[in-house]
Write a protein that holds these residues in place. Structure first.
Motif, PDB file in Angstrom:
ATOM      1  N   MET A   1       0.542  -1.019   0.050  1.00 11.63           N
ATOM      2  CA  MET A   1       0.045   0.243   0.484  1.00 11.63           C
ATOM      3  C   MET A   1       0.881   1.455  -0.026  1.00 11.63           C
ATOM      4  O   MET A   1       2.054   1.338   0.428  1.00 11.63           O
ATOM      5  CB  MET A   1      -0.655  -0.701   1.031  1.00 11.63           C
ATOM      6  CG  MET A   1      -1.957   1.153   1.672  1.00 11.63           C
ATOM      7  SD  MET A   1      -2.455   1.265   3.216  1.00 11.63           S
ATOM      8  CE  MET A   1      -3.656   2.087   3.062  1.00 11.63           C
ATOM      9  N   ASP A   2       0.353   2.172  -0.696  1.00 13.37           N
ATOM     10  CA  ASP A   2       1.163   3.745  -1.010  1.00 13.37           C
ATOM     11  C   ASP A   2       0.187   5.067   0.465  1.00 13.37           C
ATOM     12  O   ASP A   2      -0.615   4.800  -0.068  1.00 13.37           O
ATOM     13  CB  ASP A   2       0.975   4.366  -1.896  1.00 13.37           C
ATOM     14  CG  ASP A   2       1.832   5.269  -1.807  1.00 13.37           C
ATOM     15  OD1 ASP A   2       1.355   6.259  -1.411  1.00 13.37           O
ATOM     16  OD2 ASP A   2       2.323   5.966  -3.123  1.00 13.37           O
TER      17      ASP A   2
ATOM     18  N   ARG B   1      -6.346  -0.863  -2.486  1.00 13.92           N
ATOM     19  CA  ARG B   1      -4.715  -0.910  -2.139  1.00 13.92           C
ATOM     20  C   ARG B   1      -4.373  -0.019  -1.351  1.00 13.92           C
ATOM     21  O   ARG B   1      -4.131   0.413   0.086  1.00 13.92           O
ATOM     22  CB  ARG B   1      -4.176  -0.813  -2.999  1.00 13.92           C
ATOM     23  CG  ARG B   1      -2.612  -1.499  -2.661  1.00 13.92           C
ATOM     24  CD  ARG B   1      -1.104  -0.844  -3.381  1.00 13.92           C
ATOM     25  NE  ARG B   1      -1.276   0.102  -3.935  1.00 13.92           N
ATOM     26  CZ  ARG B   1      -0.770   1.013  -4.909  1.00 13.92           C
ATOM     27  NH1 ARG B   1       0.236  -0.239  -5.816  1.00 13.92           N
ATOM     28  NH2 ARG B   1      -0.287   2.417  -4.406  1.00 13.92           N
ATOM     29  N   ASP B   2      -5.214   1.163  -1.462  1.00 11.19           N
ATOM     30  CA  ASP B   2      -4.559   2.502  -0.673  1.00 11.19           C
ATOM     31  C   ASP B   2      -6.073   3.601  -0.063  1.00 11.19           C
ATOM     32  O   ASP B   2      -5.852   4.607   0.379  1.00 11.19           O
ATOM     33  CB  ASP B   2      -3.614   3.544  -1.825  1.00 11.19           C
ATOM     34  CG  ASP B   2      -2.825   3.002  -2.173  1.00 11.19           C
ATOM     35  OD1 ASP B   2      -2.500   2.495  -2.061  1.00 11.19           O
ATOM     36  OD2 ASP B   2      -2.477   3.797  -3.202  1.00 11.19           O
TER      37      ASP B   2
ATOM     38  N   GLY C   1      -7.430 -11.023  -5.837  1.00 16.01           N
ATOM     39  CA  GLY C   1      -7.900  -9.452  -4.481  1.00 16.01           C
ATOM     40  C   GLY C   1      -9.821  -9.923  -4.741  1.00 16.01           C
ATOM     41  O   GLY C   1     -10.175 -10.593  -5.647  1.00 16.01           O
ATOM     42  N   ALA C   2     -10.221  -9.497  -3.657  1.00  7.94           N
ATOM     43  CA  ALA C   2     -11.689 -10.014  -3.348  1.00  7.94           C
ATOM     44  C   ALA C   2     -11.734  -8.400  -1.942  1.00  7.94           C
ATOM     45  O   ALA C   2     -11.745  -8.489  -1.048  1.00  7.94           O
ATOM     46  CB  ALA C   2     -11.591 -11.034  -2.962  1.00  7.94           C
TER      47      ALA C   2
ATOM     48  N   GLY D   1      -0.869  -5.542   0.711  1.00  8.64           N
ATOM     49  CA  GLY D   1      -2.060  -5.353   0.010  1.00  8.64           C
ATOM     50  C   GLY D   1      -3.361  -5.997  -0.548  1.00  8.64           C
ATOM     51  O   GLY D   1      -2.919  -7.293  -0.075  1.00  8.64           O
ATOM     52  N   PRO D   2      -4.203  -5.919  -1.435  1.00  5.58           N
ATOM     53  CA  PRO D   2      -5.420  -6.881  -1.712  1.00  5.58           C
ATOM     54  C   PRO D   2      -5.098  -8.048  -1.841  1.00  5.58           C
ATOM     55  O   PRO D   2      -5.716  -9.798  -1.822  1.00  5.58           O
ATOM     56  CB  PRO D   2      -6.093  -6.103  -3.390  1.00  5.58           C
ATOM     57  CG  PRO D   2      -5.013  -4.729  -2.416  1.00  5.58           C
ATOM     58  CD  PRO D   2      -4.748  -4.752  -2.122  1.00  5.58           C
ATOM     59  N   ARG D   3      -3.464  -7.870  -2.758  1.00  5.19           N
ATOM     60  CA  ARG D   3      -3.026  -9.707  -3.044  1.00  5.19           C
ATOM     61  C   ARG D   3      -2.411 -10.641  -1.780  1.00  5.19           C
ATOM     62  O   ARG D   3      -1.992 -11.488  -2.317  1.00  5.19           O
ATOM     63  CB  ARG D   3      -2.242  -9.571  -4.191  1.00  5.19           C
ATOM     64  CG  ARG D   3      -1.782 -10.424  -5.135  1.00  5.19           C
ATOM     65  CD  ARG D   3      -0.490 -10.366  -6.212  1.00  5.19           C
ATOM     66  NE  ARG D   3      -1.203  -9.707  -7.742  1.00  5.19           N
ATOM     67  CZ  ARG D   3      -0.610  -8.616  -7.745  1.00  5.19           C
ATOM     68  NH1 ARG D   3       0.057  -7.577  -7.238  1.00  5.19           N
ATOM     69  NH2 ARG D   3      -0.788  -7.686  -8.306  1.00  5.19           N
TER      70      ARG D   3
END
Length: 377
Positions: free
Chosen positions: A85-86, A267-268, A207-208, A109-111
């Protein structure tokens, strides 16, 4: 500000200091309880020291910008596995995200649901403890990871056990193609049920997420598939059929120009950017995600990791932990005023046995109590 030039200089700075240290990377994440101390910047420890595409490994100094690493990997059609994430979008900060900061906060992040967290991709570390001693653990290639697993210990301790100087990662090939099954109109309960079904399927979901209020004002459930184009097309179609029983209007999006910003926003936690809300990051078992939303009816929500990660935006000063009494998990205060962070504490209080272990580790690695004192409580 203290600005060591290399690991030896960093070791000397820590050894000679008589004051608490507030460790900073790229200055993008003022997360945690407020810390009083001399600023110690790792910006001077920068650069990729080893990259072997064939061995799927990269080694970099802690102050290396994440963008520099991602660019080097992209040139070889590779990527970091965990999609860091940023935080700048959410926190409204500037600066440059660094790889040491990513490791210190275990940013993922999502992954993560498919590739694991940052700590799962980390294979080696070098760091300076609270006495100024340089320590190393793990290796620079995957086959050399031996000994006590200080590697995992250094991921997510927010610089309270040691100051990172170098990190080593396994990397993965970049994905050739992406598609997202997008379902509009599901409630939180149905969205989590649909995401659970997708994650339990054989179609390798990467990703979910569920956005209760998408750009059109309607809730949107997002299921991401990645890989070779033909495989992605087949799996996305099968998933759409599988998830039809949950209702809603579904479609498959394959345009990379539409998908990249969509998943970057997830993600962010971009939905909370520019608002005056306090933002909390709540980790629970996915089936409890809807209960979190129900306990915070006036909050703005974003679900990731199939419902296991809930971002919640609430009125300033709200004690979210009190509202979630009875729901197992932990709630971290990510964005709020210094007064609220000091009053509520950024990190979820640890159970007594865990708190005793944490205190023992800090005493071992930082006996003088100078590394980000009080940041984690």
């Amino acid at each position: 500000m203290l600005s060591p030039r290399d690991e030896s200089d960093l070791s000397e700075v820590v050894r000679q200091t008589r004051s608490p240290l507030r460790i900073t990377g790229g200055g993008t994440r003022p997360i945690g309880n407020p810390v009083e101390g001399d600023a110690l910047s790792l910006a001077g420890l920068s650069g990729i020291t080893l990259y072997e595409p064939g061995a799927l490994t990269v080694v970099a100094k802690a102050g290396t910008p994440v963008a520099e690493i991602e660019a080097a990997l992209a040139a070889e059609n590779q990527r970091l596995p965990f999609e860091p994430m940023d935080h700048r979008t959410l926190l409204g900060t500037e600066g440059t995200p660094t790889i040491g900061g990513v490791v210190a906060a275990n940013v993922s992040g999502p992954r993560r649901i498919q590739a694991g967290a940052c700590r799962d991709g980390l294979i080696g570390v070098r760091f300076v403890d609270g006495m100024g001693t340089v320590l190393k653990n793990g290796g620079r290639v995957m086959k050399n990871v031996t000994g006590y697993d200080l590697v995992k210990l250094m991921a997510g301790n927010y610089g309270t056990l040691g100051v990172l100087s170098e990190v080593s990662f396994k990397v993965l090939p970049a994905t050739a193609s992406m598609a997202t099954v997008m379902i509009a109109g599901l409630t939180a309960h149905k969205a989590v049920a649909a995401m659970s079904a997708a994650l339990a399927s054989p179609f390798e979901v990467t990703g979910a997420a569920h956005v209760p209020e998408a750009a059109d004002g309607q809730p949107a459930t997002l299921i991401r598939i990645e890989g070779f184009e033909a495989s992605v097309a087949y799996r996305a179609g099968e998933l759409q059929t599988l998830l039809a029983r949950f209702g809603g209007d579904s479609r498959i999006e394959t345009d990379p120009d539409a998908l990249a910003p969509l998943w970057r926003g997830v993600r962010d936690a971009a939905a909370f950017a520019g608002t005056e809300l306090d933002v909390w990051r709540i980790s629970v078992k996915p089936t409890d995600g809807p209960s979190v939303a129900g306990a915070l009816p006036d909050a703005k929500h974003l679900f990731d990791w199939g419902g296991g990660l809930v971002w919640a935006g609430v009125a300033p000063g709200t004690d979210v932990r009190a509202a979630l009494t009875g729901i197992a998990g932990h709630a971290t205060l990510i964005r709020a005023s210094d007064e609220t962070r000091a009053r509520l504490g950024a990190f979820h209080p640890e159970p007594a046995p865990v708190a005793a272990l944490s205190a023992g580790l800090r005493k071992k690695f930082d006996p003088r109590g100078i590394l980000n004192p009080g940041l984690m409580g």
